[in-house]
Motif scaffolding. Structure first.
Motif, mmCIF file in Angstrom:
data_model
loop_
_atom_site.group_PDB
_atom_site.id
_atom_site.type_symbol
_atom_site.label_atom_id
_atom_site.label_comp_id
_atom_site.label_asym_id
_atom_site.label_seq_id
_atom_site.Cartn_x
_atom_site.Cartn_y
_atom_site.Cartn_z
ATOM 1 N N ILE A 3 5.853 -5.058 -11.158
ATOM 2 C CA ILE A 3 5.355 -5.928 -10.095
ATOM 3 C C ILE A 3 5.725 -5.366 -8.721
ATOM 4 O O ILE A 3 4.950 -5.482 -7.773
ATOM 5 C CB ILE A 3 5.870 -7.373 -10.288
ATOM 6 C CG1 ILE A 3 5.191 -8.339 -9.313
ATOM 7 C CG2 ILE A 3 7.365 -7.454 -10.113
ATOM 8 C CD1 ILE A 3 3.766 -8.593 -9.590
ATOM 9 N N TRP A 4 6.874 -4.729 -8.616
ATOM 10 C CA TRP A 4 7.297 -4.185 -7.321
ATOM 11 C C TRP A 4 6.444 -3.001 -6.909
ATOM 12 O O TRP A 4 6.154 -2.803 -5.729
ATOM 13 C CB TRP A 4 8.776 -3.824 -7.347
ATOM 14 C CG TRP A 4 9.616 -5.056 -7.443
ATOM 15 C CD1 TRP A 4 10.348 -5.462 -8.521
ATOM 16 C CD2 TRP A 4 9.757 -6.070 -6.449
ATOM 17 N NE1 TRP A 4 10.935 -6.668 -8.256
ATOM 18 C CE2 TRP A 4 10.599 -7.068 -6.981
ATOM 19 C CE3 TRP A 4 9.260 -6.253 -5.170
ATOM 20 C CZ2 TRP A 4 10.946 -8.210 -6.269
ATOM 21 C CZ3 TRP A 4 9.621 -7.387 -4.465
ATOM 22 C CH2 TRP A 4 10.445 -8.346 -5.017
ATOM 23 N N LEU A 5 6.022 -2.208 -7.869
ATOM 24 C CA LEU A 5 5.127 -1.095 -7.566
ATOM 25 C C LEU A 5 3.766 -1.619 -7.108
ATOM 26 O O LEU A 5 3.168 -1.097 -6.163
ATOM 27 C CB LEU A 5 4.977 -0.196 -8.792
ATOM 28 C CG LEU A 5 4.182 1.082 -8.597
ATOM 29 C CD1 LEU A 5 4.821 1.964 -7.540
ATOM 30 C CD2 LEU A 5 4.091 1.826 -9.914
ATOM 31 N N LEU A 6 3.291 -2.670 -7.754
ATOM 32 C CA LEU A 6 2.032 -3.290 -7.363
ATOM 33 C C LEU A 6 2.118 -3.896 -5.962
ATOM 34 O O LEU A 6 1.207 -3.737 -5.146
ATOM 35 C CB LEU A 6 1.639 -4.361 -8.381
ATOM 36 C CG LEU A 6 0.311 -5.053 -8.160
ATOM 37 C CD1 LEU A 6 -0.830 -4.065 -8.222
ATOM 38 C CD2 LEU A 6 0.120 -6.144 -9.198
ATOM 39 N N ILE A 7 3.227 -4.553 -5.665
ATOM 40 C CA ILE A 7 3.421 -5.130 -4.334
ATOM 41 C C ILE A 7 3.487 -4.032 -3.275
ATOM 42 O O ILE A 7 2.880 -4.153 -2.202
ATOM 43 C CB ILE A 7 4.689 -6.013 -4.308
ATOM 44 C CG1 ILE A 7 4.455 -7.278 -5.129
ATOM 45 C CG2 ILE A 7 5.087 -6.363 -2.874
ATOM 46 C CD1 ILE A 7 5.693 -8.114 -5.343
ATOM 47 N N THR A 13 -1.730 -0.264 1.155
ATOM 48 C CA THR A 13 -3.170 -0.209 1.373
ATOM 49 C C THR A 13 -3.627 -1.217 2.409
ATOM 50 O O THR A 13 -4.506 -0.920 3.222
ATOM 51 C CB THR A 13 -3.937 -0.437 0.053
ATOM 52 O OG1 THR A 13 -3.520 -1.673 -0.531
ATOM 53 C CG2 THR A 13 -3.718 0.698 -0.909
ATOM 54 N N ALA A 14 -3.028 -2.400 2.411
ATOM 55 C CA ALA A 14 -3.396 -3.392 3.430
ATOM 56 C C ALA A 14 -3.031 -2.884 4.817
ATOM 57 O O ALA A 14 -3.808 -3.019 5.772
ATOM 58 C CB ALA A 14 -2.700 -4.718 3.144
ATOM 59 N N PHE A 15 -1.854 -2.286 4.950
ATOM 60 C CA PHE A 15 -1.449 -1.738 6.244
ATOM 61 C C PHE A 15 -2.347 -0.569 6.638
ATOM 62 O O PHE A 15 -2.736 -0.448 7.799
ATOM 63 C CB PHE A 15 0.014 -1.287 6.193
ATOM 64 C CG PHE A 15 0.466 -0.631 7.464
ATOM 65 C CD1 PHE A 15 0.727 -1.386 8.587
ATOM 66 C CD2 PHE A 15 0.601 0.746 7.540
ATOM 67 C CE1 PHE A 15 1.129 -0.784 9.763
ATOM 68 C CE2 PHE A 15 0.997 1.356 8.701
ATOM 69 C CZ PHE A 15 1.269 0.591 9.822
ATOM 70 N N ALA A 16 -2.683 0.283 5.679
ATOM 71 C CA ALA A 16 -3.502 1.455 5.990
ATOM 72 C C ALA A 16 -4.870 1.045 6.519
ATOM 73 O O ALA A 16 -5.362 1.624 7.491
ATOM 74 C CB ALA A 16 -3.653 2.326 4.744
#
Length: 114
Positions: A3-7, A13-16
């Motif tokens: 889950i931490w890798l997914l977060i 990606t959201a920041f990018a």
């Protein structure tokens, strides 16, 4: 995948997608509104906005649950979302369409639950 890798992937990606236009602000890729790069950035922002609106309007239900538990208020929400989209597309003004839809929704909500 943890889950931490997914977060972490989601955050990056959201920041990018939010920071990418600023990195290319002087680039000709963003000044060409018909270019593929400009459309990609624009569509990704619209897709994120669509997810936020869907989650908010339908309380994060998936499509099957929404269909199984479909109510009159859900039909009104869909009608208002489509109507607001059309009104904004035609008038190019967001606030009047938003407030008109909000007034209709609040009135219908009060009537159905009052």
């Amino acid at each position: 995948m943890t889950i931490w890798l997914l977060i972490a992937f989601s955050a990056c990606t959201a920041f990018a997608f939010r920071a990418l236009p600023f990195a290319f602000k002087n680039s000709s890729a963003l000044t060409q509104t018909q270019g593929s790069f400009y459309r990609f950035i624009s569509y990704s922002a619209q897709a994120m906005l669509g997810v936020i609106i869907y989650d908010t309007a339908f309380n994060k239900m998936d499509a099957l649950t929404l269909i199984q538990q479909f109510q009159i208020l859900d039909a009104l929400k869909l009608f208002l979302l489509v109507g607001t989209f059309i009104a904004v597309a035609k008038t190019k003004k967001i606030l009047p369409a938003f407030f008109a839809s909000l007034l209709i929704y609040v009135t219908a909500f009060a009537y159905l639950n009052g």
